[in-house]
Design a protein around this motif. Structure first.
Motif, short mmCIF file in Angstrom:
data_model
loop_
_atom_site.label_atom_id
_atom_site.label_comp_id
_atom_site.label_asym_id
_atom_site.label_seq_id
_atom_site.Cartn_x
_atom_site.Cartn_y
_atom_site.Cartn_z
N LEU A 1 -6.19 3.23 3.70
CA LEU A 1 -5.07 2.38 4.09
C LEU A 1 -5.46 1.47 5.25
CD1 LEU A 1 -1.36 3.27 4.24
CD2 LEU A 1 -2.39 2.18 6.22
N VAL A 2 -6.15 2.05 6.25
CA VAL A 2 -6.60 1.26 7.41
C VAL A 2 -7.54 0.15 6.97
CG1 VAL A 2 -7.95 1.35 9.53
CG2 VAL A 2 -6.24 3.11 9.08
N ALA A 3 -8.45 0.46 6.03
CA ALA A 3 -9.43 -0.53 5.58
C ALA A 3 -8.77 -1.70 4.85
CB ALA A 3 -10.45 0.14 4.68
N LEU A 4 -7.63 -1.45 4.19
CA LEU A 4 -7.00 -2.49 3.38
C LEU A 4 -5.83 -3.17 4.07
CD1 LEU A 4 -6.91 -0.60 -0.05
CD2 LEU A 4 -8.61 -2.25 0.74
N ALA A 5 -5.38 -2.65 5.18
CA ALA A 5 -4.14 -3.12 5.80
C ALA A 5 -4.18 -4.60 6.17
CB ALA A 5 -3.82 -2.28 7.03
N SER A 6 -5.32 -5.09 6.65
CA SER A 6 -5.38 -6.48 7.11
C SER A 6 -5.20 -7.49 6.00
CB SER A 6 -6.72 -6.73 7.82
OG SER A 6 -7.79 -6.58 6.90
N LEU B 1 0.86 -1.19 0.00
CA LEU B 1 0.00 0.00 0.00
C LEU B 1 0.89 1.24 0.00
CD1 LEU B 1 -2.63 -1.10 2.69
CD2 LEU B 1 -2.74 -1.41 0.21
N VAL B 2 0.51 2.21 -0.80
CA VAL B 2 1.31 3.44 -0.94
C VAL B 2 0.45 4.62 -0.54
CG1 VAL B 2 2.61 4.91 -2.52
CG2 VAL B 2 2.67 2.42 -2.79
N ASP C 1 2.24 -7.97 13.01
CA ASP C 1 2.97 -6.74 13.35
C ASP C 1 3.12 -5.96 12.06
OD1 ASP C 1 4.39 -4.77 14.60
OD2 ASP C 1 6.27 -5.89 14.72
N PHE C 2 2.06 -5.23 11.70
CA PHE C 2 1.98 -4.60 10.38
C PHE C 2 3.18 -3.68 10.15
CE2 PHE C 2 0.53 -1.55 7.21
CZ PHE C 2 -0.02 -2.41 6.25
N PRO C 3 3.89 -3.85 8.99
CA PRO C 3 5.11 -3.08 8.74
C PRO C 3 4.87 -1.81 7.91
CG PRO C 3 4.98 -4.88 7.19
CD PRO C 3 3.73 -4.96 8.03
N PHE C 4 5.67 -0.79 8.22
CA PHE C 4 5.63 0.48 7.48
C PHE C 4 7.03 0.78 6.95
CE2 PHE C 4 2.25 0.80 10.61
CZ PHE C 4 1.18 1.29 9.89
N LEU C 5 7.07 1.29 5.73
CA LEU C 5 8.29 1.85 5.16
C LEU C 5 8.02 3.34 5.00
CD1 LEU C 5 11.07 0.90 4.02
CD2 LEU C 5 10.03 1.03 1.76
N ALA D 1 2.92 -1.19 4.10
CA ALA D 1 2.58 0.13 3.60
C ALA D 1 3.84 0.98 3.45
CB ALA D 1 1.59 0.83 4.52
N MET D 2 3.90 1.69 2.33
CA MET D 2 4.95 2.68 2.12
C MET D 2 4.30 4.06 2.26
SD MET D 2 7.53 3.19 -1.13
CE MET D 2 6.28 3.86 -2.25
N ILE D 3 4.76 4.82 3.26
CA ILE D 3 4.13 6.10 3.58
C ILE D 3 5.18 7.20 3.53
CG2 ILE D 3 2.83 7.39 5.32
CD1 ILE D 3 1.88 4.78 6.46
N SER D 4 4.80 8.31 2.93
CA SER D 4 5.69 9.48 3.01
C SER D 4 5.39 10.23 4.30
CB SER D 4 5.48 10.39 1.80
OG SER D 4 4.20 11.00 1.86
#
Length: 361
Positions: free
Chosen positions: A41-46, A9-10, A78-82, A51-54
């Protein structure tokens, strides 16, 4: 686009140039989907791989929904973020760590960055998420295995109890057969022969029930299982069996099968099957009654020797009148016609009895 476990997810503001980043993702086979806002993003995270977030996209945003999603994760997740950050002084790093500490699994990447470093960080994050999904499947498999094991153990306990119950009933039936046979036999040889025949008849009934996991027995098979061993494989020329396809439950099949055996033995010894030219017909039908359906069975003998009314009530007669009444709530009518014995049995059927209202041609 369908979001899958390997989808990135971006989330970035419209004014941020992600063309190069998305080009690198496409070139390296990384599925990605650009979200409109934090809520999407929250709705699709599961369902996604990360997710790649600026950093700029989170400026002034309400992150309460995102934080609730993270707090409500299952133990395996443990949902990951970049997080893409602008090149800045290292003095800002401490503030960033404190600001995004609640996001948990965050990897900070300077933007723009070297392609190899950028793609490597993305794939490492997605691979870590895949391991989490693998752990979830293992947990779910173990849970299903535990449930199946518990269900299997409970079923085994029920089967053992049912087996004990059936063995107890079978032994009680054999004991009753021995006592009744002993009272009606005049010699030891007669006792032995008659008892073995009745135990064999009981075994034939059990064979028919076993073929249907001891739940039900086809009525036609009950007649066949008793007539063929006694009258021989060519009994069909001397016995006509006619009626709709119907299965009776086990608690009715046993007394019915034994009753058919007694009728067959009586016909072979004294009735229509004791001499050439004699025949029997067994027919049945289902009749409607005020409370439930009724099964009407008729046994009719023809062409046998003259049949006088017996002076004493033998085991077969007692079985038909007493046992069928007690175990199957049946009404039994015995008619000693000169042309041959007629027996009519009326028996109430359980509500879930299986039958087809068509006779075989």
């Amino acid at each position: 686009m369908t979001i899958t476990e390997d989808t990135l997810l971006v989330l970035a503001p419209p004014d941020m140039d992600l063309t190069q980043s998305e080009y690198l993702l496409d070139r390296n086979g990384v599925r990605h989907y650009r979200c409109e806002d934090v809520a999407e993003l929250v709705a699709l995270a599961s369902m996604a791989g990360g997710a790649m977030i600026s950093e700029a996209s989170l400026s002034g945003m309400d992150l309460s929904g995102l934080l609730r999603m993270l707090e409500g994760q299952p133990p395996w997740s443990d949902f990951p973020f970049l997080m893409l950050i602008e090149r800045a002084d290292s003095a800002d790093d401490h503030d960033r760590l404190e600001r995004y500490a609640k996001l948990g699994n965050v990897t900070f990447v300077e933007h723009p960055s070297l392609p190899l470093s950028f793609v490597g960080n993305v794939k490492t994050m997605l691979a870590g998420r895949q391991r989490q999904y693998h752990a979830r499947r293992q947990v779910e498999t173990m849970a299903r295995t535990d449930l199946d094991l518990a269900v299997g153990q409970e079923r085994q306990r029920l089967l053992v109890r049912e087996l004990h119950h059936r063995v107890k009933n079978t032994l009680a039936t054999v004991q009753a057969l021995m006592s009744s046979t002993a009272r009606s036999s005049l010699t030891v040889e007669e006792f032995r022969h008659t008892l073995l025949g009745r135990i064999s008849a009981l075994a034939h009934v059990h064979e028919v029930l076993t073929e249907d996991k001891w739940q039900e027995a086809p009525l036609r098979a009950l007649f066949t299982s008793q007539l063929e061993p006694e009258a021989g494989p060519d009994f069909k020329g001397e016995a006509k069996i006619d009626g709709p396809d119907i299965k009776v439950p086990s608690h009715l099949a046993v007394p019915l099968g034994m009753a058919i055996h007694e009728l067959t033995i009586n016909a072979l010894r004294y009735g229509a099957l004791s001499q050439p030219g004699g025949s029997v017909s067994a027919s049945w039908k289902v009749e409607a009654a005020p409370e439930r359906m009724m099964l009407r069975i008729e046994w009719q003998e023809q062409g046998g020797p003259p049949l006088p009314v017996p002076r004493r009530r033998g085991f077969g007669t007692q079985f038909l009148e007493r046992v069928l009444r007690q175990q199957a709530a049946a009404d039994v009518e015995l008619n000693y016609h000169p042309a041959g014995l007629q027996v009519i049995i009326h028996m109430p059927l359980p509500e879930r009895t299986h039958f087809h209202l068509f006779s075989e041609a």
